[in-house]
Design a protein around this motif. Structure first.
Motif, mmCIF file in Angstrom:
data_model
loop_
_atom_site.group_PDB
_atom_site.id
_atom_site.type_symbol
_atom_site.label_atom_id
_atom_site.label_comp_id
_atom_site.label_asym_id
_atom_site.label_seq_id
_atom_site.Cartn_x
_atom_site.Cartn_y
_atom_site.Cartn_z
ATOM 1 N N ASP A 1 -4.632 -1.936 -8.968
ATOM 2 C CA ASP A 1 -5.707 -1.657 -8.262
ATOM 3 C C ASP A 1 -6.856 -2.285 -8.877
ATOM 4 O OD1 ASP A 1 -5.415 -0.174 -5.395
ATOM 5 O OD2 ASP A 1 -5.306 1.780 -6.518
ATOM 6 N N GLU B 1 -7.762 -6.361 1.076
ATOM 7 C CA GLU B 1 -7.785 -5.071 1.339
ATOM 8 C C GLU B 1 -7.089 -3.905 1.772
ATOM 9 O OE1 GLU B 1 -11.184 -4.653 5.069
ATOM 10 O OE2 GLU B 1 -10.109 -7.048 5.140
ATOM 11 N N HIS B 2 -7.796 -3.086 1.754
ATOM 12 C CA HIS B 2 -7.242 -1.784 2.942
ATOM 13 C C HIS B 2 -7.319 -1.608 3.561
ATOM 14 C CE1 HIS B 2 -6.997 1.426 -1.326
ATOM 15 N NE2 HIS B 2 -6.822 0.533 -1.228
ATOM 16 N N THR C 1 -8.823 2.977 7.290
ATOM 17 C CA THR C 1 -9.215 4.594 7.595
ATOM 18 C C THR C 1 -8.768 5.701 8.603
ATOM 19 O OG1 THR C 1 -9.976 4.289 5.299
ATOM 20 C CG2 THR C 1 -10.274 6.046 6.605
ATOM 21 N N VAL D 1 -4.357 6.442 -1.071
ATOM 22 C CA VAL D 1 -3.344 5.151 -1.098
ATOM 23 C C VAL D 1 -4.184 4.229 -2.547
ATOM 24 C CG1 VAL D 1 -3.602 3.041 0.409
ATOM 25 C CG2 VAL D 1 -4.674 5.343 1.466
ATOM 26 N N PHE E 1 0.961 -1.212 -0.100
ATOM 27 C CA PHE E 1 -0.033 0.040 0.100
ATOM 28 C C PHE E 1 0.288 1.400 0.322
ATOM 29 C CE2 PHE E 1 -2.207 -3.302 2.202
ATOM 30 C CZ PHE E 1 -3.955 -3.628 1.633
ATOM 31 N N ARG F 1 -2.437 0.750 -4.606
ATOM 32 C CA ARG F 1 -1.659 -0.601 -4.395
ATOM 33 C C ARG F 1 -0.737 -1.020 -5.659
ATOM 34 N NH1 ARG F 1 -7.505 -3.007 -2.601
ATOM 35 N NH2 ARG F 1 -7.694 -2.135 -4.736
#
Ligand code: ATP
Ligand code: 4MY
Ligand code: MG
Ligand code: MG
Length: 339
Positions: A253, A263-264, A267, A219, A208, A221
């Motif tokens: 992405d 998975e991010h 936040t 963000v 990330f 990927r």
């Protein structure tokens, strides 16, 4: 801020247009001191024309002329290496507090060393904020060390193989991005100190990149190094140079990815990390490379922090940056009104 048309020369002068959306209808003059590579990737026409429509004009700093004789500027953006430039910009910053210099050279220098760059992440202690953020175990091998002593140092420190060997100093040269993967400690004596040896953390081949522009974060990927199995480790020996995998513009992405890996990060965790680092580092413009330990949901490692990275690859950077530059001058203008 200056009135329309007050600036007299500069290669971007012809790009000026009347009609702005700045706070008080004035132009914002941004001086920039960037390498030609950076200028090309950052000052893309899509960005400069959006900025121009909002009243921001970019003027190249002429490195052959004294900086105080140029401008006047509202903001200076810079990324050049060398002590000489650092002294020029620091001197200018002290004598021109009305100009926002992005960013102070001593704060930038903190990121030029791979040990000091990650120290603030350690100090942060983000262990209970929707996840755990730390840095991989690392060992610094100083310049004075004889390379033949590295295997001993590694064993003494109890470092777990494989290791990533990185040049200690990041000075913008290609060499400072020449990284190696070491499968055994003995082969490390082939490398030239000063180095940082970092434990390799399996992370499913995905990284990330957290871009920070003032208070805004984005963000993306990127593909990264694949996992290294115990079996592979037991079979392979040697140090291997690897390419700048995660720097490719091709983002991960859109790829079909395993959600456990892709998975991010939460936040709130990213926001807290970026905010804290912004304050502690004293910087507005940087990105953070972060990986998730393979097989976990919320164990993260920061492996790299870069000053003024390749924003041209950040989706929507034109709007983010334009808003950021305007917000800087607006808050200054408001401050002026209240004092
Ligand atoms: N400790 C680590 N564990 C696993 N992979 C790593 C580790 N450190 C680095 N990598 C991999 O190596 C790549 C390059 O490392 P790093 O980001 O530290 O180098 P860099 O030269 O500073 O990169 P950049 O181009 O982002 O400035 C990372 O993007 C990641 O793919
Ligand atoms: O070359 P790009 O545009 O990709 O930008 C890279 C930037 O190079 P530049 O400053 O010369 O442009 C690098 O700076 P130096 O450490 O070498 O100073 C470093 O910040 C990378 O992390 C950036 O890649 P990103 O992390 O954004 O993918
Ligand atoms: Mg990196
Ligand atoms: Mg880097």
């Amino acid at each position: 801020m200056r009135l329309n048309g007050e600036i007299s020369s500069g290669e971007d002068e012809k790009e000026k247009q009347p009609g702005t959306t700045t706070f008080s209808g004035q132009k914002v003059v941004v001086g920039y001191a960037l390498t030609s590579k950076k200028k090309k990737s950052f000052l893309q026409p899509s960005f400069t024309s959006l900025a121009r429509n909002k009243g921001i004009i970019f003027v190249a700093v002429d490195l052959k002329k004294p900086l105080p004789e140029q401008g006047p500027f509202d903001i200076i953006l810079h990324k050049l290496s060398g002590e000489e430039w650092d002294d020029i910009i620091e001197d200018y910053r002290q004598k021109h507090p009305e100009v926002t210099v992005l960013d102070p050279p001593d704060a930038i220098r903190h990121l030029h060393n791979r040990q000091s760059m990650l120290q603030d992440v350690v100090d942060l202690n983000l262990s209970d904020c929707h996840g755990k953020v730390s840095i991989p175990r690392q060992l610094v091998i100083t310049k004075e060390k004889d390379p033949s002593s590295i295997p001993y140092e590694v064993t003494k420190a109890g470092m777990k193989l494989p290791l990533v060997a990185k040049p200690l100093v990041v000075d913008g040269t290609a060499k400072s991005h020449e990284l190696f993967l070491a499968y055994d400690e003995f082969s490390l004596s082939e490398l030239e100190p000063p180095l940082v040896l970092q434990e390799f953390v399996n992370h499913g081949g995905l990284l990330f990149k957290i871009y920070v522009v003032g208070e805004t974060i984005k963000v993306v990927r990127r593909f990264s190094l694949p996992n290294i199995s115990k079996r592979e480790l037991s079979k392979v020996a040697g140090v291997f140079r690897f390419p700048r995998v995660s720097c490719a513009a091709a983002s991960a992405d859109d790829a079909d990815l395993d959600p456990n890996i892709a998975e991010h990060p939460p936040t709130p965790l990213l926001e807290k990390l970026a905010r804290e680092l912004r304050h502690r580092l004293g910087l507005h413009l940087f990105n953070i490379d972060m990986i998730r330990e393979y097989g976990t949901k919320d164990v993260f490692y920061v492996i790299d922090i870069n000053y003024f990275p390749g924003y041209g690859k950040m989706p929507g950077y034109e709007h983010v940056f334009t808003d950021f530059l305007l917000s800087l001058t607006q808050s200054k203008f408001k401050k002026k009104l209240t004092t």
